[in-house]
Enzyme design. Structure first.
Site, mmCIF file in Angstrom:
data_model
loop_
_atom_site.group_PDB
_atom_site.id
_atom_site.type_symbol
_atom_site.label_atom_id
_atom_site.label_comp_id
_atom_site.label_asym_id
_atom_site.label_seq_id
_atom_site.Cartn_x
_atom_site.Cartn_y
_atom_site.Cartn_z
ATOM 1 N N GLY A 45 9.598 -26.411 -14.641
ATOM 2 C CA GLY A 45 8.676 -26.862 -15.435
ATOM 3 C C GLY A 45 7.344 -26.591 -14.488
ATOM 4 O O GLY A 45 7.189 -26.848 -13.408
ATOM 5 N N ILE B 119 10.143 -25.925 -9.510
ATOM 6 C CA ILE B 119 11.501 -26.038 -9.813
ATOM 7 C C ILE B 119 12.120 -27.271 -8.992
ATOM 8 O O ILE B 119 11.435 -27.621 -8.095
ATOM 9 C CB ILE B 119 12.144 -24.402 -9.298
ATOM 10 C CG1 ILE B 119 11.814 -24.491 -7.723
ATOM 11 C CG2 ILE B 119 11.576 -23.393 -9.995
ATOM 12 C CD1 ILE B 119 12.778 -23.430 -7.447
ATOM 13 N N SER B 120 13.294 -27.550 -9.414
ATOM 14 C CA SER B 120 14.162 -28.667 -8.604
ATOM 15 C C SER B 120 15.547 -27.690 -8.720
ATOM 16 O O SER B 120 16.053 -27.663 -9.771
ATOM 17 C CB SER B 120 13.967 -29.764 -9.108
ATOM 18 O OG SER B 120 14.373 -29.836 -10.534
ATOM 19 N N CYS C 260 16.331 -32.733 -19.851
ATOM 20 C CA CYS C 260 15.778 -31.816 -20.580
ATOM 21 C C CYS C 260 16.040 -31.819 -22.140
ATOM 22 O O CYS C 260 15.966 -30.465 -22.806
ATOM 23 C CB CYS C 260 16.075 -30.214 -19.960
ATOM 24 S SG CYS C 260 15.334 -30.197 -18.230
#
EC number: 2.3.1.181
Length: 224
Positions: free
Chosen positions: A151, A163-164, A180
């Site tokens: 995201g 990012i993760s 999501c």
């Protein structure tokens, strides 16, 4: 030059947002270098600009923050590596789709360092792994689990958020949201896939593959 920062202790979400706001303004003004910040957060949910209220299943479980990034609801917590990416797209080509694809490719390349095949799917944000070891519904598609979320937000063509990647979070914490907005698939992590990977292991892979994907030139770590 891209500065890399690694925070060992979990960083409160508000603190991270404030830092990114300041850094992005400094980058835009030519007063600071680009940065990638690797960190963890305490357990929390974030709502992107497309979040639907009905996807917040358990609103009292953890704090919920309006993130301002693209996307829907996401969980962050210990055991998950968050990489906040503050890059100047004025110097890297003002192409949002290309940038998002680079982030996807970066995650996929880092996962490949552990022999994990990450994949992207049309209409589904993030990076996914096939789970042939899990039963599927009768006549249903093969099971796939999400291992990484993406995201981003841009301000004057400077990026933040990022990012993760799930290394070893408590996967039950994802049950408080519809991650999501996708109900038909689950979530996984490197440890859930049977890999004894640590956050420092992933950090090494992220730094090495960033250079390939973005042509960065990271200096020594800045610890905090």
């Amino acid at each position: 030059m891209v500065e890399w920062r690694i925070s060992d202790a979990p960083v409160p979400y508000e603190e991270a947002l404030s830092f990114m706001e300041r850094r992005v303004a400094q980058i835009s003004a030519g007063e600071a270098e680009e940065m990638v910040w690797l960190l963890e957060h305490p357990p929390l949910y974030t709502a992107g600009t497309s979040a639907r209220r009905e996807d917040l299943v358990d609103p009292d479980r953890f704090p919920v923050f309006e993130a301002g990034r693209g996307g829907q609801y996401t969980y962050h917590g210990p055991g998950q590596r968050v990489a906040y990416v503050m890059l100047d797209l004025n110097k890297r080509g003002r192409d949002v789709r290309c940038f998002v694809r680079q982030l996807e490719d970066w995650v996929i390349a880092a996962l490949a360092e552990f022999n994990v095949k990450g994949e992207i799917r049309e209409g589904r944000v993030g990076v996914w792994v096939a789970r042939p070891d899990k039963p599927k519904a009768a006549d249903g598609p093969l099971r796939e689990d999400k291992i990484a979320a993406i995201g981003v937000k841009l301000r004057k063509w400077v990026s933040f958020h990022g990012i993760s990647i799930n290394v070893e979070p408590d996967l039950s914490h994802f049950s408080g949201i519809v991650p999501c907005g996708i109900r038909e698939h689950g979530v996984t992590s490197l440890v859930d896939l049977g890999l004894p990977v640590s956050l420092p292991d992933l950090d090494v892979a992220l730094r090495a593959t960033f250079r390939r994907i973005f042509d960065g030139n990271p200096p020594p770590n800045t610890e905090s």
